[in-house]
Design a protein around this motif. Structure first.
Motif, mmCIF file in Angstrom:
data_model
loop_
_atom_site.group_PDB
_atom_site.id
_atom_site.type_symbol
_atom_site.label_atom_id
_atom_site.label_comp_id
_atom_site.label_asym_id
_atom_site.label_seq_id
_atom_site.Cartn_x
_atom_site.Cartn_y
_atom_site.Cartn_z
ATOM 1 N N PHE A 119 1.657 0.237 8.842
ATOM 2 C CA PHE A 119 1.247 0.684 7.513
ATOM 3 C C PHE A 119 1.525 -0.378 6.456
ATOM 4 N N ALA A 120 0.682 -0.379 5.401
ATOM 5 C CA ALA A 120 0.888 -1.217 4.213
ATOM 6 C C ALA A 120 0.725 -0.313 2.994
ATOM 7 N N TRP A 121 1.671 -0.412 2.054
ATOM 8 C CA TRP A 121 1.733 0.495 0.904
ATOM 9 C C TRP A 121 1.628 -0.259 -0.412
ATOM 10 N N THR A 122 0.964 0.372 -1.393
ATOM 11 C CA THR A 122 1.028 -0.065 -2.787
ATOM 12 C C THR A 122 1.300 1.203 -3.606
ATOM 13 N N ASP A 123 1.339 1.089 -4.912
ATOM 14 C CA ASP A 123 1.549 2.257 -5.760
ATOM 15 C C ASP A 123 0.337 3.180 -5.796
ATOM 16 N N THR A 124 -0.834 2.676 -5.360
ATOM 17 C CA THR A 124 -2.058 3.483 -5.427
ATOM 18 C C THR A 124 -2.837 3.515 -4.111
ATOM 19 N N SER A 125 -2.213 3.065 -3.016
ATOM 20 C CA SER A 125 -2.946 3.078 -1.742
ATOM 21 C C SER A 125 -1.990 2.998 -0.557
ATOM 22 N N VAL A 126 -2.515 3.368 0.576
ATOM 23 C CA VAL A 126 -1.847 3.131 1.851
ATOM 24 C C VAL A 126 -2.947 2.834 2.862
ATOM 25 N N SER A 127 -2.687 1.831 3.681
ATOM 26 C CA SER A 127 -3.635 1.499 4.734
ATOM 27 C C SER A 127 -2.863 1.360 6.042
#
Length: 142
Positions: free
Chosen positions: A69-77
């Motif tokens: 997983f890769a996370w940001t404040d407005t997404s996850v992939s």
């Protein structure tokens, strides 16, 4: 042959609340009928999953998979790094804050290892898209 799909939904909750439900991977089997077992192998400094093992069953096909997983404040992939049934899988949630909460876009592309009849692929993709959007919305807003 790779299959792709996307779906959008509005959720009456802030993006942070939606991401919190997505990050609770161990809770997935409670609201996602396709997830049979989930365990997180590794987390980032914020406690969000980076690597997880899952048992997923869709349309009678059970897959043992490891996801990164890769996370940001407005997404996850995420992407599949190991799978018993898929050559590859990539997926992404994008969240946009709105006046009423969150607009969510979900996209997924997967490539099965074995040929799967078209009607099963279409029905399975529809199930995944509905679970990932409507199921998530129901879990977030109760």
């Amino acid at each position: 042959m790779a299959v792709s799909g996307s779906r959008e939904v509005d959720i009456e909750a802030p993006p942070a609340d939606v991401l919190a439900v997505i990050a609770d991977l161990e809770g997935l089997p409670a609201w996602s009928s396709i997830h049979k077992k989930v365990s997180v192998r590794e987390r980032d400094d914020a406690g969000r999953p980076l690597v997880a093992e899952m048992t997923v069953a869709v349309m009678g096909i059970t897959d043992e998979q490891v996801l990164e997983f890769a996370w940001t404040d407005t997404s996850v992939s995420w992407k599949v790094v190991e799978s018993t049934q898929q050559k590859s899988q990539t997926a992404r949630y994008d969240l946009t804050e709105t006046d009423r909460g969150t607009h969510l876009t979900f996209e997924i592309t997967l490539d099965p290892k074995i040929p799967v009849p078209g009607f099963i692929v279409k029905r399975g993709t529809k199930t995944v898209l509905e679970t990932a959007t409507d199921g998530l919305r129901q879990q977030v807003v109760g």
